[in-house]
Design a protein around this motif. Structure first.
Motif, mmCIF file in Angstrom:
data_model
loop_
_atom_site.group_PDB
_atom_site.id
_atom_site.type_symbol
_atom_site.label_atom_id
_atom_site.label_comp_id
_atom_site.label_asym_id
_atom_site.label_seq_id
_atom_site.Cartn_x
_atom_site.Cartn_y
_atom_site.Cartn_z
ATOM 1 N N LEU B 350 0.834 -1.189 0.000
ATOM 2 C CA LEU B 350 0.000 0.000 0.000
ATOM 3 C C LEU B 350 0.875 1.246 0.000
ATOM 4 O O LEU B 350 0.644 2.192 -0.748
ATOM 5 N N ARG B 352 3.827 1.541 -1.133
ATOM 6 C CA ARG B 352 4.487 1.712 -2.431
ATOM 7 C C ARG B 352 3.531 2.285 -3.453
ATOM 8 O O ARG B 352 3.874 3.195 -4.201
ATOM 9 N N ALA B 353 2.309 1.735 -3.475
ATOM 10 C CA ALA B 353 1.325 2.275 -4.412
ATOM 11 C C ALA B 353 1.080 3.745 -4.109
ATOM 12 O O ALA B 353 0.999 4.586 -5.015
ATOM 13 N N GLU B 354 1.017 4.074 -2.814
ATOM 14 C CA GLU B 354 0.817 5.470 -2.422
ATOM 15 C C GLU B 354 1.976 6.334 -2.884
ATOM 16 O O GLU B 354 1.784 7.452 -3.349
ATOM 17 N N ARG B 357 1.732 6.972 -6.612
ATOM 18 C CA ARG B 357 0.703 7.980 -6.863
ATOM 19 C C ARG B 357 1.174 9.346 -6.420
ATOM 20 O O ARG B 357 0.944 10.342 -7.086
ATOM 21 N N LEU B 510 -5.255 8.648 -10.874
ATOM 22 C CA LEU B 510 -4.076 8.335 -10.068
ATOM 23 C C LEU B 510 -4.161 6.922 -9.517
ATOM 24 O O LEU B 510 -3.177 6.192 -9.505
ATOM 25 N N GLU B 511 -5.347 6.559 -9.052
ATOM 26 C CA GLU B 511 -5.508 5.227 -8.502
ATOM 27 C C GLU B 511 -5.108 4.201 -9.564
ATOM 28 O O GLU B 511 -4.499 3.184 -9.286
ATOM 29 N N GLN B 512 -5.473 4.535 -10.799
ATOM 30 C CA GLN B 512 -5.137 3.685 -11.923
ATOM 31 C C GLN B 512 -3.634 3.701 -12.174
ATOM 32 O O GLN B 512 -3.004 2.670 -12.388
ATOM 33 N N SER B 514 -1.052 4.003 -10.515
ATOM 34 C CA SER B 514 -0.016 3.423 -9.677
ATOM 35 C C SER B 514 0.268 1.983 -10.093
ATOM 36 O O SER B 514 1.051 1.305 -9.461
ATOM 37 N N GLN B 519 5.045 -5.208 -12.095
ATOM 38 C CA GLN B 519 4.754 -5.313 -10.670
ATOM 39 C C GLN B 519 4.707 -6.759 -10.240
ATOM 40 O O GLN B 519 4.180 -7.583 -10.972
#
Lengths: 577, 519
Positions: B350, B352-354, B357, B510-512, B514, B519
């Motif tokens: 999470l 990292r995804a954050e 983004r 943005l959600e997209q 990331s 991955q």
């Protein structure tokens, strides 16, 4: 429920902003129109604010008039507003000052009138927003955004050293609140597991509650008992004091507590009358409100440890502020330092964690807004006539301005807490609460309670001394300066702006019960939550948890194509095998 | 040797770039047929239209799943699509602000816009590169275009000084990067990033020196490009000497593309080596860059130089986000605030995804704020003052609120956004980065970031002080109106203020975005 019932707080908060857009569209030269529109906005806001105050049911749930909508989901935040008793009282104070500030500035502000009124309206929205926010991040945004219009008020329309004062004010407050931002992110992070995290006040508070109780229980045990804690309680044991410190510094700058108060005399002295009134009336309360709503309930154990220290600072603030007042020759600076002293009482009352102390502190927040707001207003009128802040330039003003003098003396009585005025009730309760408190035990010696109380009482005496001494020098005796012989008394407009303050001084002094009724549920809950930090204290279970409305469900929007869920994606980059 | 078999479908992912290159070619070709006095208004319009078209196409590709394109030499993923969108936004705004700038100097020519388009095409391709040689070529595509743009206004000494400096140092840093790439190739036998992870961990045990040298050299090359301290020396001089709209494009676009490439390269490399080493590398870079960038900006009285140092500081905040990508599992000592103890699992995915983004959102926010700020700088400067060096003095902002309230409001919004004051987009993006860093456990770095941004507010605020609280200087000349610059200002101010309050569709994008290839 009608639209207004649902959106009452939204209306109160954003009405000034909507009118700000209207003012922005008016041509710059139309000063009369600009003033009228702003005044109408503030009066309407007052109407809705009083409506909200009346709509708050003291016996009802903690937070009322709630409204919640999805907003920046990705950050774990939402648009969530609502008021408890203290917030709605401070909200009333804010909307009460609004129209008076506009009226008070009609002749004081002589240039860039449109921008001035824009700043006032935007400032009103940000202050009200900070009071009603039930989402910590939303609160932070309003809390910070408040700085921008206030900075412009001081920096553009202030006195000769305005730029220095404005920048100092801005940077001081900003440095404190940025530390708070880190702490906010940290509590957001530790208060709940991944996926359940939220910046919502209730979510963070409830998330920390159990750990706080475990921690509190072990602090009563033998030394080292807390080392065996696990999970969140262990995190709070290690990091709680630091996080509390970050919150406390941000709010202590705002209050301001000694020794972080140095921006205040500069900002107050340089600000125009409107800026001083709002600064003293509302923005300083954001500091005490922040301690009450956020810093202490989130970290009751750290509070318990820091209480003697903070109470010492509060008492130093009381006495130091009063002594500084005695040494002033500048009237505005005197009123500014008296704020340091008065806010010291508010902090002491909060830190006492007794029913009397908390109630007195909450009441004192309102009182200070009324009395100091009025003092700055009245001095503003004097300054407009004479353009001097020095006591030595006045003397015998009572002979030429009798009505003005009467008003000033009444407000002075309120400020020095003469029985029968509002100030008396607040200060008396704070002192009572301090003497009854366990501050001394917390500091390691039960006798110290009396020392805290004793110094605070000394502050009351000094307070009477500096105010009366100032009143005597400015208003009584013979007229010592020829320029003062032809000063005109207050005109109708000025009288009308002062009258509400005097009425409020009397009403709040003689009929405090309606006001106290609305504060009572908040003080109850505040005490219950603060006592979590006191080992062995009887806890009122039903008062502890924060109950709020839940987040409305997400509206499903058809995406162009189904996005890949994040949780399903494998970890990147994986550690070396 | 057999030629690779490419179909039309292989080129579709490159559509944004193709649009920009076609636009640039039209500009170059049509310029040939114009007399020196002919009207050239169409050129800016065409450039903006091209940028808008390319940006729109990039948005549609954002919802495609991550995939290899051009035989694996590039990838198309939401990350690269979002980045293409960001650089197109930067290009459109910079072009709008360059119309009156060039016209005042009598320098409006098709080549200028064509070079801007070529540079942006290079940025977009750089974000998509998945192979070291391709990556290097794309860096050169964008760099050579910007070298030329930097010294585009040939008169005077400053443009040539800036262009020369940029060229020498840029070429040097490209060489360093290439050297590092060669070492990595030597260690792994491949230049494809996707295939590199496996051989890299084998090589790490047999030839650790080679691998580390390669990584450090590649890192240093990128640090030059993004102007991270201590590789930042060229930035203030080049930013000051270049034509202001070009500076805007450089500070927003070039930096964004370099960050994207850096993230992609180290993402892949990080799979093969110990991420803790990369964490240390980026933490140190982030720390130095934030602190030095902000401290060096404080004494600047030249607003253009101040913005140059500020862009260094912003690279520092972005590096915090990059560092957060490389935080590894629980139990590591740098995890100061243990989350795993609460959740039992690792929340790092999470984080990292954050962080991803956060980096992208920050780049978008910075593009709006910085390009807007440079647009204001460009309308206030006069050519006559450039040689004296007073064209960008703070004094020029004195009393701007009285002369041009709209401009002053816009500049104040940009300054507050750069300073990270809510309710602006700058605050929201900084919050996202710092949130990711806290989630990853980088508390110390976050505190340094927050404190240095507090120091940064001082110099941003000073501009506001001059605009709102100083009188209009004696003998100030009337400021001329220019509809295109005004349009750029309106757009970027609206974005800075409104996106800070209502996120709109950006959050969905943005959600997209990331999801990054591999991955």
């Amino acid at each position: 429920m009608s639209f207004v019932d649902n959106h009452l707080l939204n209306l109160v908060v954003f009405l000034p902003l909507v009118f700000a857009a209207l003012v922005a569209l008016l041509p710059a030269g139309e000063n009369g129109q600009i003033r009228t529109v702003t005044f109408i906005a503030m009066v309407l806001d007052l109407v809705f604010g009083v409506w909200a105050y009346m709509a708050y049911v003291p016996g009802g749930p903690e937070f009322q008039l709630e409204y919640r909508a999805r907003w920046f989901d990705m950050f774990g935040t939402s648009y969530h507003i609502g008021v408890d008793g203290l917030a709605v009282s401070l909200l009333l104070l804010t909307v009460f000052l609004g129209p008076l500030v506009v009226l008070a500035s009609t002749t004081y502000i002589k240039f860039r009138i449109k921008e001035f009124h824009l700043a006032l309206l935007v400032l009103q929205t940000t202050m009200l927003g900070a009071l009603v926010s039930l989402d910590v991040l939303l609160f932070y945004i309003f809390f910070e955004a408040m700085l921008i219009p206030m900075y412009l008020l001081v920096g553009v329309w202030g006195a000769e050293d305005r730029q220095m004062a404005a920048v100092k004010f801005f940077l001081y407050t900003l440095a404190g609140s940025l530390l708070m931002l880190v702490a906010i992110i940290a509590v957001y992070f530790i208060s709940a597991p991944v996926g359940a995290r939220s910046f919502d006040y209730a979510s963070i508070y409830n998330g920390l509650l159990d750990a706080n109780r475990q921690l509190s229980a072990c602090t009563a045990g033998p030394a080292g008992a807390c080392d065996s804690l696990t999970g969140l309680a262990a995190t709070l044991h290690t990091w709680g004091p630091w996080l509390f410190g970050a919150f406390a510094i941000a709010f202590a700058v705002k209050v301001p507590m000694w020794p972080l108060h140095t921006w205040l005399p500069d900002a107050h002295v340089q600000a125009p009358v409107a800026g001083s009134m709002i600064l003293a009336g509302v923005t300083l309360k954001m500091g005490t409100f922040g301690f009450w709503r956020y810093a202490i309930p989130f970290f009751p154990v750290a509070t318990q440890q820091a209480r003697p220290f903070l109470a010492t600072l509060a008492v130093i603030g009381i006495v130091y502020g009063a002594l500084m007042c005695l040494a002033q020759r500048d009237i505005k600076k005197l009123i500014a330092y008296s704020s340091v002293s008065h806010l010291g009482y508010c902090m002491l009352g909060i830190l006492a964690i007794t029913a009397e102390g908390a109630t007195g502190s909450a009441y004192q927040m309102l009182n200070h807004g009324v009395s100091t707001g009025a003092l700055f207003l009245l001095f503003g009128y004097l300054y407009e006539r004479r353009h001097s802040r020095l006591m030595a330039d006045y003397g015998g003003i009572a002979k030429v301005m009798p009505v003005f003098t009467a008003a000033f003396v009444i407000i002075t009585f309120s400020s020095i807490a003469v029985p029968g005025t509002n100030g008396f009730i607040g200060e008396f309760l704070v002192l009572l609460g301090t003497f009854k408190s366990d501050l001394g035990e917390a500091a390691g010696n039960a006798h110290l309670t009396a020392v805290f109380g004793g110094f605070a009482t000394l502050g009351v005496i000094l307070g009477a001394a500096y105010m009366l001494w100032m009143v005597q020098k400015v208003f009584f005796g013979g007229i010592t300066h020829r320029e003062n012989q032809h000063l005109t008394d207050m005109n109708l407009r000025e009288g009308l702006t002062v009258l509400p303050f005097i009425v409020l001084v009397a009403v709040m002094g003689l009929q405090p019960q309606p006001f106290l009724d609305r504060l009572a549920p908040s003080t109850d809950r505040f005490l219950a939550r603060a006592r979590v930090g006191t080992p062995g204290a009887a806890l009122q279970e039903d008062r502890l948890r924060v109950e709020v409305m839940s987040l409305p469900p997400r509206q499903v929007v058809a995406a162009p194509s189904a996005p890949v869920p994040l949780a399903a994606a494998p970890a990147v980059p994986s550690p070396r095998q | 040797m057999t030629l690779p078999n490419l179909s039309l479908a292989d080129f579709l992912p490159l559509l944004p770039t193709i649009i920009m290159v076609v636009g640039a070619s039209i500009l170059l070709l049509s310029e040939v047929f114009l007399s020196t006095t002919a009207s050239r208004s169409y050129q800016a319009v065409l450039t903006v239209a091209t940028a808008v078209a390319a940006g729109a196409v990039a948005l549609t590709t954002m919802f495609e799943p991550p995939q290899e394109v051009m035989l694996g030499f590039g990838v198309l993923d939401p990350f690269s699509s979002f980045l293409t969108f960001v650089v197109c936004v930067g290009l459109a705004l910079a072009t709008l602000s360059s119309v009156s700038f060039l016209r005042k100097r009598g320098a409006e020519r098709g080549e200028f816009y064509a070079l801007m388009l070529f540079a942006t095409a290079g940025m977009s391709l750089l974000a998509m590169s998945n192979e070291l040689i391709t990556l290097f070529i794309n860096i050169e595509v964008l760099s050579i275009a910007t070298y030329a743009l930097t010294s585009y206004l040939r008169r005077g000494t400053r443009p040539s000084e800036a262009g020369f400096k940029y060229f020498i140092l840029g070429a040097f840093s490209s060489a360093v990067l290439l050297y590092g790439a060669a070492l990595l190739y030597g260690a792994t036998g491949t230049t494809h990033l996707t295939a590199m992870a496996g051989p890299l961990s084998t090589a790490l045990s047999s030839q650790p020196g080679l691998v580390y040298a390669g990584i450090i050299l590649v890192g240093a090359g990128f640090a030059f490009k993004v102007a991270a301290v201590p590789f930042h020396m060229w930035t203030p001089d080049v930013y000051e000497g270049a034509p202001t709209p070009v500076t805007a494009l450089m500070s927003a676009g070039v930096k964004a593309a370099a960050f994207a490439a850096m993230v992609r390269v180290f993402f892949m490399v990080g799979k093969g080596v110990d991420p803790a080493m990369l964490l240390t590398l980026f933490s140190v870079l982030a720390f130095l860059t934030m602190v030095a960038g902000n401290l060096l900006a404080i004494p600047q009285r030249n607003v253009k130089r101040m913005l140059a140092y500020s862009s260094i500081a912003h690279a520092g905040y972005l590096l915090v986000g990059v560092a957060a990508l490389f935080v590894t599992g629980p139990g590591e000592q740098f995890r100061l605030l243990g989350a795993s103890a609460l959740t039992g699992g690792t929340p790092l995915d999470l984080a990292r995804a954050e962080a991803l983004r956060g980096i992208l959102y920050y780049l978008l926010a910075y593009t709006f704020s910085a390009v807007g700020a440079f647009a204001i700088v460009s309308v206030l400067e006069r050519r006559e003052d450039e040689e004296k060096g007073t064209a960008w003095d703070l004094e020029r902002f004195s009393g701007l609120a009285q002369r041009k309230p709209g401009w002053a409001f816009a500049m104040a919004a940009f300054m507050l956004s750069l300073g990270g004051i809510p309710p602006t987009i700058g605050f929201m993006s900084k919050l996202l980065i710092f949130q990711a860093a806290v989630d990853a456990g980088l508390i110390g770095l976050t505190i340094v970031g927050v404190l240095s941004s507090a120091a940064g507010v001082y110099y941003y605020l000073r501009v506001v002080v001059y605009m709102f609280m100083r009188p209009v200087p004696e003998g100030a000349q009337a400021l001329e109106k220019s509809w295109s610059t005004e349009l750029a200002l309106v757009l970027s101010t609206a974005a800075v203020v409104i996106l800070g309050i209502i996120p709109g569709p950006i959050m969905g994008w943005l959600e997209q975005a990331s999801s990054i290839f591999g991955q």
